[in-house]
Design a protein around this motif. Structure first.
Motif, short mmCIF file in Angstrom:
data_model
loop_
_atom_site.label_atom_id
_atom_site.label_comp_id
_atom_site.label_asym_id
_atom_site.label_seq_id
_atom_site.Cartn_x
_atom_site.Cartn_y
_atom_site.Cartn_z
N SER A 2 -9.01 14.72 2.93
CA SER A 2 -7.85 14.79 2.05
C SER A 2 -6.98 13.54 2.26
CB SER A 2 -7.04 16.04 2.37
OG SER A 2 -6.49 15.93 3.65
N ASN A 3 -6.27 13.17 1.21
CA ASN A 3 -5.42 11.98 1.26
C ASN A 3 -4.00 12.35 0.88
OD1 ASN A 3 -7.30 9.87 1.87
ND2 ASN A 3 -8.18 10.24 -0.15
N ASP A 4 -3.00 11.73 1.51
CA ASP A 4 -1.66 11.78 0.94
C ASP A 4 -1.08 10.38 1.06
OD1 ASP A 4 0.40 11.72 3.36
OD2 ASP A 4 -1.35 12.89 3.96
N LYS A 5 -0.06 10.11 0.26
CA LYS A 5 0.45 8.74 0.26
C LYS A 5 1.97 8.75 0.16
CE LYS A 5 -0.39 8.10 -4.70
NZ LYS A 5 -1.07 7.30 -5.70
N ALA A 6 2.56 7.70 0.73
CA ALA A 6 4.01 7.55 0.67
C ALA A 6 4.33 6.20 0.06
CB ALA A 6 4.58 7.63 2.08
N LEU A 7 5.35 6.20 -0.80
CA LEU A 7 5.73 4.95 -1.45
C LEU A 7 6.55 4.09 -0.49
CD1 LEU A 7 5.63 3.40 -4.18
CD2 LEU A 7 7.83 4.46 -4.72
N LEU A 8 6.08 2.88 -0.23
CA LEU A 8 6.81 1.97 0.66
C LEU A 8 7.76 1.08 -0.14
CD1 LEU A 8 3.90 0.80 3.01
CD2 LEU A 8 5.70 2.42 3.57
N LEU A 9 7.25 0.55 -1.26
CA LEU A 9 8.06 -0.35 -2.09
C LEU A 9 7.85 -0.01 -3.56
CD1 LEU A 9 7.26 -3.79 -0.38
CD2 LEU A 9 9.40 -2.52 -0.21
#
Lengths: 182, 309
Positions: A2-9
């Motif tokens: 599974s993948n999750d992602k966070a917005l950095l910019l």
């Protein structure tokens, strides 16, 4: 997996950073005659072009610009991962120049090491600087640090990846991907 | 990138168009590298290459050696005349002895067709065929096609190429036929009927025994040398007659497309298959072929070293 992602910019922050980079180049270089920007293939080219344009907007000077591929200078050829070269376009000698290498992400430092070797075959610059959008501060494998950086993050090597999603110059998002182990 | 990763380059047959395109795009980058003040890279610094030449060679051997050196590889050179082969050692024993000295790659030229194929099944290392008898010479075909592609701005589709001369004994002809057809070119072979293999038409090429007609049809003429060393009988009455009927000279050039591209894999027998003034004319890209040969061989070595071909 599974993948999750966070917005950095987001696009606004990337635009601000690009402007800041241009201002820093103007602040740090007295003359622009001997300054050249080299974008690293493949993902540093877009950022390098934007920074060059910002400098041009600020001071009306077109910096020398090139695209550099470092594939042939990597230290891991034949060690598993496959590397396909991209073209280098450098139509000037780097002899005596102040070169600013631009890439999207600095991680282990090995690409930058290879890039420095690749630059040296075009001449002996008087100085080489490094500009990156994202600096990953852990897991550096070589004594390399950026002279100009957008943001620093403390991501881990094993299961994290920084992805710069460059749709167009006005729509750039930078994500931190968390990839769970299988 | 092809998923069909090759461990060897034994011939053009078996390669896909995608693999050839990958070799060409990599060679483009090496051509650029070769123009820079510093022409070397350390890409293959971990690799040792043995050049095994069981047959005479100048161009191919020097070209491979330069390519290997410019990639930073360690190299050992071997020729059959000064080796234990002349003492009766078998090919597999010779190669295994060399491999036990930790060699990673072998570049081999051998007079027997299929020698590199045979070797690839019996030894554990990567093999590049630098010419096996009358069978294939893949890097020559790649550099020929690469030279044409560069001349025609990346597109060989529909181009008409005539290969002239000793087709029967030429490994360059067979590899060129496979390679050019894969890239969309039309191929014709031309020469005395005795020097054209009986079943060559099964490869899909046109056949002509009239050079003037063939040249009028063609965009490119690839002139081959008469391979006297492989001829066990007389295939034509005399060199003089061959040159009259199949030699490319300025008189013939008057009646063909003024942009006809002239190629030759070398070595040239001036005055036999091609006259000096044609070989040195502006139509000729013979020296570009040699220059491109180093870039193509660098690309093949580089891609094979990381098993990405």
């Amino acid at each position: 997996m599974s993948n999750d992602k966070a917005l950095l910019l987001n696009p606004q922050k990337v635009a601000l950073i690009t402007k800041r980079f241009a201002l820093q180049i103007v602040e740090n270089h007295k003359s622009f005659e001997n300054v050249a920007i080299l974008g690293l293939q493949p993902r540093g080219i877009d950022l390098a072009r934007c920074v060059k344009n910002e400098v041009s907007n600020l001071v009306g000077v077109d910096l020398k610009f090139g695209e550099l591929d470092h594939t042939f200078f990597r230290d891991d050829i034949g060690r598993g991962e496959i590397h396909i070269p991209k073209p280098s376009k450098i139509e000037f000698s780097t002899e005596g120049m102040n070169i600013i290498i631009i890439d999207d992400v600095l991680f282990t430092g090995r690409s930058v090491r290879a890039a420095i070797d690749a630059i040296l075959r075009y001449g002996r610059p008087s100085r080489i600087e490094l500009m990156v959008l994202v600096e990953r501060i852990f897991e550096r494998e070589l004594p390399i640090k950026p002279d100009y950086k957008g943001i620093s993050i403390d991501s881990r090597k094993v299961n994290q990846k920084v992805k710069v999603d460059w749709q167009n110059d006005d729509n750039v998002n930078v994500w931190l991907l968390n990839q769970d182990k299988v | 990138m092809s998923s069909n990763n090759l461990n060897h380059l034994l011939g053009i047959k078996g390669l896909s168009k995608e693999q050839i395109d990958l070799i060409f795009s990599t060679a483009d980058n090496f051509l650029d590298l070769l123009q820079a003040p510093v022409k070397k890279t350390p890409a293959l610094r971990d690799i040792t290459v043995a050049n095994l030449f069981f047959e005479n060679s100048t161009r191919t051997r020097v070209s491979f050696e330069l390519a290997e050196k410019r990639l930073g590889a360690d190299i050992v050179n071997f020729s059959s005349s000064s080796s234990s082969v002349s003492k009766g050692e078998t090919l597999i024993d010779t190669v295994n002895n060399i491999l036990s000295m930790k060699v990673d790659m072998i570049v081999m030229r051998h007079p027997a067709p299929g020698a590199s194929q045979f070797l690839s099944k019996h030894v554990k290392c990567q093999i590049i065929n630098a010419g096996d008898g009358t069978h294939e010479h893949p890097t020559q075909a790649l550099l020929d096609a690469f030279s044409m592609r560069n001349h025609y701005k990346n597109n060989l589709s529909g181009k008409k190429v005539v290969i002239v001369g000793d087709i029967k004994h030429s490994r360059v002809a067979l590899s060129n036929i496979y390679c050019l057809q894969l890239l969309g070119a039309e191929v014709m072979v031309c020469g005395p009927a005795t020097l054209i293999p009986k079943y060559i038409e099964s490869t899909g090429v046109k056949v002509s025994t009239n050079l003037d007609n063939a040249l009028r049809w063609a965009d490119v003429a690839n002139m081959l040398r008469i391979q006297m060393e492989r001829q066990d009988e007389r295939y034509f009455p005399s060199i003089r007659e061959y040159s009259t009927l199949y030699g490319l000279n300025m008189e013939r050039m008057k009646n063909v497309n003024p942009e006809l591209l002239i190629m030759h894999p070398g070595p040239i027998n001036r005055g036999v298959e091609i006259s000096s003034d044609v070989a040195d004319s502006h139509n000729s890209i013979i020296l570009q072929q040699v220059e491109n040969g180093v870039a193509i061989r660098m690309a093949v070595l580089f891609l094979l070293a990381q098993k990405s071909l």
